[in-house]
Design a protein around this motif. Sequence first.
Motif, PDB file in Angstrom:
ATOM      1  N   GLU A   1       0.826  -1.206   0.000  1.00 15.73           N
ATOM      2  CA  GLU A   1       0.000   0.000   0.000  1.00 15.73           C
ATOM      3  C   GLU A   1       0.862   1.258   0.000  1.00 15.73           C
ATOM      4  N   HIS A   2       2.191   1.050  -0.007  1.00 14.35           N
ATOM      5  CA  HIS A   2       3.130   2.179  -0.010  1.00 14.35           C
ATOM      6  C   HIS A   2       4.176   1.938  -1.099  1.00 14.35           C
ATOM      7  N   ALA A   3       3.718   1.819  -2.327  1.00 21.08           N
ATOM      8  CA  ALA A   3       4.583   1.403  -3.430  1.00 21.08           C
ATOM      9  C   ALA A   3       5.813   2.285  -3.580  1.00 21.08           C
ATOM     10  N   ASP A   4       5.634   3.600  -3.544  1.00 21.93           N
ATOM     11  CA  ASP A   4       6.767   4.512  -3.731  1.00 21.93           C
ATOM     12  C   ASP A   4       7.756   4.400  -2.577  1.00 21.93           C
ATOM     13  N   ALA A   5       7.248   4.338  -1.358  1.00 22.92           N
ATOM     14  CA  ALA A   5       8.119   4.245  -0.190  1.00 22.92           C
ATOM     15  C   ALA A   5       8.855   2.903  -0.171  1.00 22.92           C
ATOM     16  N   ALA A   6       8.172   1.837  -0.566  1.00 21.60           N
ATOM     17  CA  ALA A   6       8.807   0.518  -0.614  1.00 21.60           C
ATOM     18  C   ALA A   6       9.927   0.502  -1.647  1.00 21.60           C
ATOM     19  N   ALA A   7       9.669   1.104  -2.813  1.00 18.40           N
ATOM     20  CA  ALA A   7      10.689   1.162  -3.860  1.00 18.40           C
ATOM     21  C   ALA A   7      11.888   1.985  -3.408  1.00 18.40           C
ATOM     22  N   ALA A   8      11.619   3.052  -2.662  1.00 10.43           N
ATOM     23  CA  ALA A   8      12.707   3.893  -2.157  1.00 10.43           C
ATOM     24  C   ALA A   8      13.583   3.117  -1.177  1.00 10.43           C
ATOM     25  N   PHE A   9      12.965   2.295  -0.337  1.00  8.35           N
ATOM     26  CA  PHE A   9      13.732   1.507   0.624  1.00  8.35           C
ATOM     27  C   PHE A   9      14.595   0.467  -0.087  1.00  8.35           C
ATOM     28  N   VAL A  10      14.043  -0.211  -1.075  1.00 10.02           N
ATOM     29  CA  VAL A  10      14.807  -1.217  -1.822  1.00 10.02           C
ATOM     30  C   VAL A  10      15.981  -0.557  -2.540  1.00 10.02           C
ATOM     31  N   ARG A  11      15.754   0.630  -3.115  1.00 13.76           N
ATOM     32  CA  ARG A  11      16.867   1.350  -3.768  1.00 13.76           C
ATOM     33  C   ARG A  11      17.935   1.713  -2.748  1.00 13.76           C
ATOM     34  N   TRP A  12      17.510   2.124  -1.567  1.00  9.04           N
ATOM     35  CA  TRP A  12      18.455   2.528  -0.522  1.00  9.04           C
ATOM     36  C   TRP A  12      19.346   1.360  -0.115  1.00  9.04           C
ATOM     37  N   LEU A  13      18.807   0.154  -0.110  1.00  6.15           N
ATOM     38  CA  LEU A  13      19.601  -1.017   0.266  1.00  6.15           C
ATOM     39  C   LEU A  13      20.795  -1.212  -0.661  1.00  6.15           C
ATOM     40  N   GLY A  14      20.680  -0.745  -1.884  1.00  4.43           N
ATOM     41  CA  GLY A  14      21.788  -0.864  -2.829  1.00  4.43           C
ATOM     42  C   GLY A  14      22.704   0.340  -2.832  1.00  4.43           C
ATOM     43  N   GLY A  15      22.389   1.346  -2.021  1.00  2.00           N
ATOM     44  CA  GLY A  15      23.176   2.576  -1.972  1.00  2.00           C
ATOM     45  C   GLY A  15      24.341   2.503  -1.006  1.00  2.00           C
ATOM     46  N   ALA A  16      25.128   3.564  -0.997  1.00  2.00           N
ATOM     47  CA  ALA A  16      26.389   3.590  -0.237  1.00  2.00           C
ATOM     48  C   ALA A  16      26.191   3.381   1.261  1.00  2.00           C
ATOM     49  N   GLU A  17      25.202   4.035   1.856  1.00  2.00           N
ATOM     50  CA  GLU A  17      25.019   3.926   3.310  1.00  2.00           C
ATOM     51  C   GLU A  17      24.677   2.500   3.720  1.00  2.00           C
ATOM     52  N   ALA A  18      23.705   1.897   3.044  1.00  2.00           N
ATOM     53  CA  ALA A  18      23.311   0.531   3.392  1.00  2.00           C
ATOM     54  C   ALA A  18      24.420  -0.462   3.074  1.00  2.00           C
ATOM     55  N   GLN A  19      25.130  -0.240   1.975  1.00  2.00           N
ATOM     56  CA  GLN A  19      26.207  -1.156   1.598  1.00  2.00           C
ATOM     57  C   GLN A  19      27.335  -1.150   2.634  1.00  2.00           C
ATOM     58  N   LYS A  20      27.593  -0.003   3.228  1.00  2.00           N
ATOM     59  CA  LYS A  20      28.615   0.069   4.277  1.00  2.00           C
ATOM     60  C   LYS A  20      28.158  -0.707   5.513  1.00  2.00           C
ATOM     61  N   ILE A  21      26.888  -0.582   5.858  1.00  2.00           N
ATOM     62  CA  ILE A  21      26.352  -1.302   7.014  1.00  2.00           C
ATOM     63  C   ILE A  21      26.442  -2.809   6.778  1.00  2.00           C
ATOM     64  N   LEU A  22      26.100  -3.250   5.582  1.00  2.00           N
ATOM     65  CA  LEU A  22      26.175  -4.668   5.246  1.00  2.00           C
ATOM     66  C   LEU A  22      27.624  -5.160   5.261  1.00  2.00           C
ATOM     67  N   ALA A  23      28.527  -4.364   4.708  1.00  2.00           N
ATOM     68  CA  ALA A  23      29.940  -4.752   4.675  1.00  2.00           C
ATOM     69  C   ALA A  23      30.517  -4.846   6.091  1.00  2.00           C
ATOM     70  N   ASP A  24      30.124  -3.903   6.943  1.00  2.00           N
ATOM     71  CA  ASP A  24      30.622  -3.916   8.321  1.00  2.00           C
ATOM     72  C   ASP A  24      30.158  -5.169   9.070  1.00  2.00           C
ATOM     73  N   ALA A  25      29.031  -5.724   8.633  1.00  2.00           N
ATOM     74  CA  ALA A  25      28.499  -6.932   9.266  1.00  2.00           C
ATOM     75  C   ALA A  25      29.064  -8.215   8.648  1.00  2.00           C
ATOM     76  N   GLY A  26      29.938  -8.041   7.645  1.00  2.00           N
ATOM     77  CA  GLY A  26      30.587  -9.203   7.042  1.00  2.00           C
ATOM     78  C   GLY A  26      30.011  -9.671   5.724  1.00  2.00           C
ATOM     79  N   PHE A  27      28.998  -8.982   5.218  1.00  2.00           N
ATOM     80  CA  PHE A  27      28.423  -9.355   3.923  1.00  2.00           C
ATOM     81  C   PHE A  27      29.331  -8.893   2.789  1.00  2.00           C
ATOM     82  N   GLN A  28      29.289  -9.624   1.693  1.00  2.00           N
ATOM     83  CA  GLN A  28      30.068  -9.250   0.523  1.00  2.00           C
ATOM     84  C   GLN A  28      29.262  -8.335  -0.377  1.00  2.00           C
ATOM     85  N   LYS A  29      29.933  -7.608  -1.238  1.00  2.00           N
ATOM     86  CA  LYS A  29      29.265  -6.732  -2.183  1.00  2.00           C
ATOM     87  C   LYS A  29      28.449  -7.566  -3.167  1.00  2.00           C
ATOM     88  N   PRO A  30      27.384  -6.995  -3.692  1.00  2.00           N
ATOM     89  CA  PRO A  30      26.538  -7.735  -4.668  1.00  2.00           C
ATOM     90  C   PRO A  30      27.351  -8.194  -5.882  1.00  2.00           C
TER      91      PRO A  30
END
Length: 262
Positions: free
Chosen positions: A233-262
């Motif tokens: 019911e929040h299509a635009d907001a959901a799409a914004a969150f998914v895009r953010w996961l691929g952005g620099a801030e989220a990628q740093k958080i994932l990397a700090d937790a030990g995840f590899q880059k996509p």
Amino acid sequence: MTIAFTPRRAAAGLLTAALLVPLAACGDEDGGTKNAGGEGTKTELTVLAAASLTDVFRTAGAAYEKAHPGTTVTFSFAGSQDLAAQVKQGAPADALVTADEKTMDGLKGDTGTPSVIAKNRLVIATGKGNPQHIKDLRDLAKSDLKVVLAAPEVPVGRYSKAILDKQHVDVQPVSQEPNVRAVLSKVELGEADAGIVYKTDIAAADGKAEGIDIPDAQNAIAAYPAATLKTSEHADAAAAFVRWLGGAEAQKILADAGFQKP
């Protein structure tokens, strides 16, 4: 024309104002909630996420909310196969992140176009101090060793079976768990001598379990795709969150937790 300001009129005015206040908090057309101060719309996103993302997504969610005032992100963590079942049953949610592409591909009619946001590797989990002196995958076949694996329909269980089969290692698990965190928990509690989990799970174990690396040639790479849900019911907001996961801030958080880059 002059209207006399009487106590009765004053009381009526106050009553009218009081009745109008609740109307300021009515939901808008996008399902958000207008706050009483008129400062915009509040959006509540629900994200279904693989169990191995539990710790890192709590950190990521807090960072997203800080960067996006008015948006609240709530996560529901489970095995990817359970999340897929929830989507098929019409669970109210806005986005989905699984621990494998196979599960996501099975939901093409229910999601937007997915994008991989991170990758992960498998490790052998042992108790603190590795009391059974486990060195590699072959040790997991020892008859006196209690090994726990994720069920084969769970992504980490499927990955585990693939790497064991490739090395011709026959493991008879004492149990098959519904998600990777259940595997880790069995090892942490001493209910199992070893299990196969993701590298990031060991990082989140806070010293209660140890990880034995599996050589690249014997290992498997787990990919984490994220997608919006068509029923959101929040299509635009959901799409914004998914895009953010691929952005620099989220990628740093994932990397700090030990995840590899996509």
